[in-house]
Design an enzyme around this catalytic site. Structure first.
Site, mmCIF file in Angstrom:
data_model
loop_
_atom_site.group_PDB
_atom_site.id
_atom_site.type_symbol
_atom_site.label_atom_id
_atom_site.label_comp_id
_atom_site.label_asym_id
_atom_site.label_seq_id
_atom_site.Cartn_x
_atom_site.Cartn_y
_atom_site.Cartn_z
ATOM 1 N N LYS A 163 0.840 -1.201 0.000
ATOM 2 C CA LYS A 163 0.000 0.000 0.000
ATOM 3 C C LYS A 163 0.874 1.251 0.000
ATOM 4 C CE LYS A 163 -4.359 1.789 1.441
ATOM 5 N NZ LYS A 163 -4.703 2.576 2.610
ATOM 6 N N ASN A 217 0.597 4.499 -2.426
ATOM 7 C CA ASN A 217 0.423 5.851 -1.879
ATOM 8 C C ASN A 217 1.614 6.747 -2.242
ATOM 9 O OD1 ASN A 217 -1.158 4.413 0.999
ATOM 10 N ND2 ASN A 217 -2.157 5.562 -0.625
HETATM 11 P P1 NAD Z 1 -9.431 11.517 10.660
HETATM 12 O O1 NAD Z 1 -8.599 12.751 10.724
HETATM 13 O O2 NAD Z 1 -10.815 11.602 10.123
HETATM 14 O O3 NAD Z 1 -9.549 10.872 12.124
HETATM 15 C C1 NAD Z 1 -8.510 10.890 13.061
HETATM 16 C C2 NAD Z 1 -9.139 11.187 14.404
HETATM 17 O O4 NAD Z 1 -8.158 11.061 15.417
HETATM 18 C C3 NAD Z 1 -9.708 12.625 14.519
HETATM 19 O O5 NAD Z 1 -11.043 12.570 14.956
HETATM 20 C C4 NAD Z 1 -8.825 13.269 15.574
HETATM 21 O O6 NAD Z 1 -9.516 14.224 16.375
HETATM 22 C C5 NAD Z 1 -8.438 12.052 16.397
HETATM 23 N N1 NAD Z 1 -7.242 12.282 17.223
HETATM 24 C C6 NAD Z 1 -6.094 12.918 16.902
HETATM 25 N N2 NAD Z 1 -5.278 12.946 17.960
HETATM 26 C C7 NAD Z 1 -5.915 12.290 18.969
HETATM 27 C C8 NAD Z 1 -5.591 12.004 20.313
HETATM 28 N N3 NAD Z 1 -4.409 12.403 20.829
HETATM 29 N N4 NAD Z 1 -6.473 11.318 21.070
HETATM 30 C C9 NAD Z 1 -7.664 10.924 20.557
HETATM 31 N N5 NAD Z 1 -8.040 11.182 19.273
HETATM 32 C C10 NAD Z 1 -7.165 11.855 18.503
HETATM 33 O O7 NAD Z 1 -8.584 10.443 9.849
HETATM 34 P P2 NAD Z 1 -9.124 9.112 9.131
HETATM 35 O O8 NAD Z 1 -9.497 9.416 7.732
HETATM 36 O O9 NAD Z 1 -10.096 8.431 10.022
HETATM 37 O O10 NAD Z 1 -7.777 8.263 9.045
HETATM 38 C C11 NAD Z 1 -7.173 7.695 10.209
HETATM 39 C C12 NAD Z 1 -6.016 6.800 9.735
HETATM 40 O O11 NAD Z 1 -6.552 5.740 8.946
HETATM 41 C C13 NAD Z 1 -5.014 7.535 8.820
HETATM 42 O O12 NAD Z 1 -3.734 7.034 9.032
HETATM 43 C C14 NAD Z 1 -5.487 7.158 7.425
HETATM 44 O O13 NAD Z 1 -4.465 7.202 6.453
HETATM 45 C C15 NAD Z 1 -5.951 5.718 7.658
HETATM 46 N N6 NAD Z 1 -6.948 5.284 6.682
HETATM 47 C C16 NAD Z 1 -8.097 6.001 6.527
HETATM 48 C C17 NAD Z 1 -9.026 5.557 5.592
HETATM 49 C C18 NAD Z 1 -10.313 6.307 5.374
HETATM 50 O O14 NAD Z 1 -11.070 5.909 4.475
HETATM 51 N N7 NAD Z 1 -10.628 7.345 6.108
HETATM 52 C C19 NAD Z 1 -8.774 4.411 4.834
HETATM 53 C C20 NAD Z 1 -7.576 3.715 5.035
HETATM 54 C C21 NAD Z 1 -6.663 4.159 5.981
HETATM 55 O O1 KPL Z 2 -5.140 5.125 -0.529
HETATM 56 C C1 KPL Z 2 -5.353 6.075 -1.251
HETATM 57 C C2 KPL Z 2 -5.400 7.407 -0.603
HETATM 58 O O2 KPL Z 2 -6.038 8.321 -1.107
HETATM 59 O O3 KPL Z 2 -4.768 7.529 0.474
HETATM 60 C C3 KPL Z 2 -5.490 5.894 -2.757
HETATM 61 C C4 KPL Z 2 -5.201 4.439 -3.107
HETATM 62 C C5 KPL Z 2 -4.531 6.796 -3.475
HETATM 63 C C6 KPL Z 2 -6.913 6.113 -3.209
HETATM 64 O O4 KPL Z 2 -7.308 7.444 -3.188
#
Ligand code: NAD
Ligand code: KPL
Length: 294
Positions: free
Chosen positions: A177, A181
């Protein structure tokens, strides 16, 4: 009870899909104990409202999901873990690499697992979480203490009815992944365009081959199966085409004025290059260009 640290898009997706009443968000120190309430739009069907309590002092979860951004994860866990028993498995959902190793190194006695997910969730407006993309989740151990717990954790997560698989080689999957990315996200943020658009842009066309040469060398140095630069580019472009109209997570972060995860994607690769004596000027350049956008 499954505790979720990070009540953002991904945390709310899991909270809405795991069996109601079995989930709690972990509060930040001093946070008000009002339950979190939001509407959840599943992939199909009507939206529904979700109420998630906060984990109470003294309440002991059987599993901790960590859904903070990579850059917030260590600090969030430092605040949360003192009140969570040391035998409780921790599952890290962060994109990229680097934060997972930090956590595993900081708490070597705790069972640390990582998940790689292709599910997509976002929050287009306050109070609404949308399950925006159907994917799958792989979960595996990052340390020996986590290894015997992988199947049980995968079963617990599968109670969400999301597709979940135990994964013996979670580091390999996180690397796959990371490669995607590293080849898409920074370009979309710098060029301010959807994923598919990068393929037509001279800036992307200029740098993608030298970037893939760097990544190919780094894979070998990291003990991952070596892949030719051409194969890496094919894989990156297949995903860019498949997700052509998507706004990448990094572009979305820049547009919303949030910190990006660049330090855990191209920034991680640049640091790894320094450790192994492998030149990574393209990863370094992309990292700096994205850092300048914030
Ligand atoms: P987001 O910013 O929506 O959520 C993160 C949350 O963590 C926020 O609500 C923030 O307030 C909270 N936070 C930050 N510091 C904190 C602390 N000290 N204590 C408690 N809460 C705290 O982000 P997201 O989109 O949910 O993504 C989270 C992780 O998952 C990232 O690494 C992202 O790359 C990964 N991810 C997200 C998705 C997706 O579809 N959203 C998909 C795959 C991977
Ligand atoms: O994982 C992704 C991201 O946006 O972080 C991709 C695979 C690029 C899809 O948007």
């Amino acid at each position: 009870m499954i505790a979720i640290l990070g009540a953002g898009s991904l945390g709310r997706l899991w909270a809405a899909t795991l069996p109601a009443g079995q989930v709690a968000f972990v509060p930040r120190p001093g946070q008000a104990p009002e339950p979190a309430r939001y509407r959840f739009q599943p992939l199909v069907g009507e939206s529904f409202s979700v109420t998630v309590p906060w984990l109470q002092r003294g309440q002991s979860p059987e599993l901790l999901l960590v859904t903070t951004k990579a850059g917030d994860t260590l600090e969030a866990l430092k605040a949360a873990l003192p009140s969570i028993a040391s035998s409780i498995p921790i599952v890290l959902f962060q994109n990229g690499l680097g934060s997972q190793q930090q956590v595993a190194a900081t708490w070597p006695q705790r069972p640390v697992l990582a998940a790689s997910t292709t599910e997509g969730a976002n929050r287009p407006e306050q109070g609404l979480t949308v399950h925006a993309g159907c994917g799958a989740t792989w979960v595996g151990a990052l340390n020996p203490t986590g290894q015997p717990l992988v199947n049980r954790v995968a079963q617990q997560l599968a109670e969400s009815r999301l597709e979940v698989h135990p994964e013996q080689d979670i580091l390999g999957r996180l690397w796959q992944k990371l490669v995607i990315n590293a080849g898409i996200n920074a370009f979309t943020a710098i060029l301010d365009c959807p994923n598919g658009e990068i393929l037509k842009q001279p800036f992307y066309q200029q740098w993608i081959d030298p970037l893939c040469v760097e990544i190919s060398r780094l894979l070998g140095a990291a003990g991952q199966p070596k892949q030719a630069p051409e194969a890496l580019r094919d894989g990156i472009e297949a995903v860019a085409r498949r997700t052509a109209t998507n706004t990448s997570s990094m572009r979305a972060d820049v547009l919303a004025g949030r910190p990006t995860e660049i330090d855990f994607i191209n920034g991680y690769l640049a640091r790894l290059g320094q450790q192994h004596g492998i030149a990574t000027p393209v990863n370094q350049m992309l990292t700096e260009r994205v850092q300048q956008l914030n």
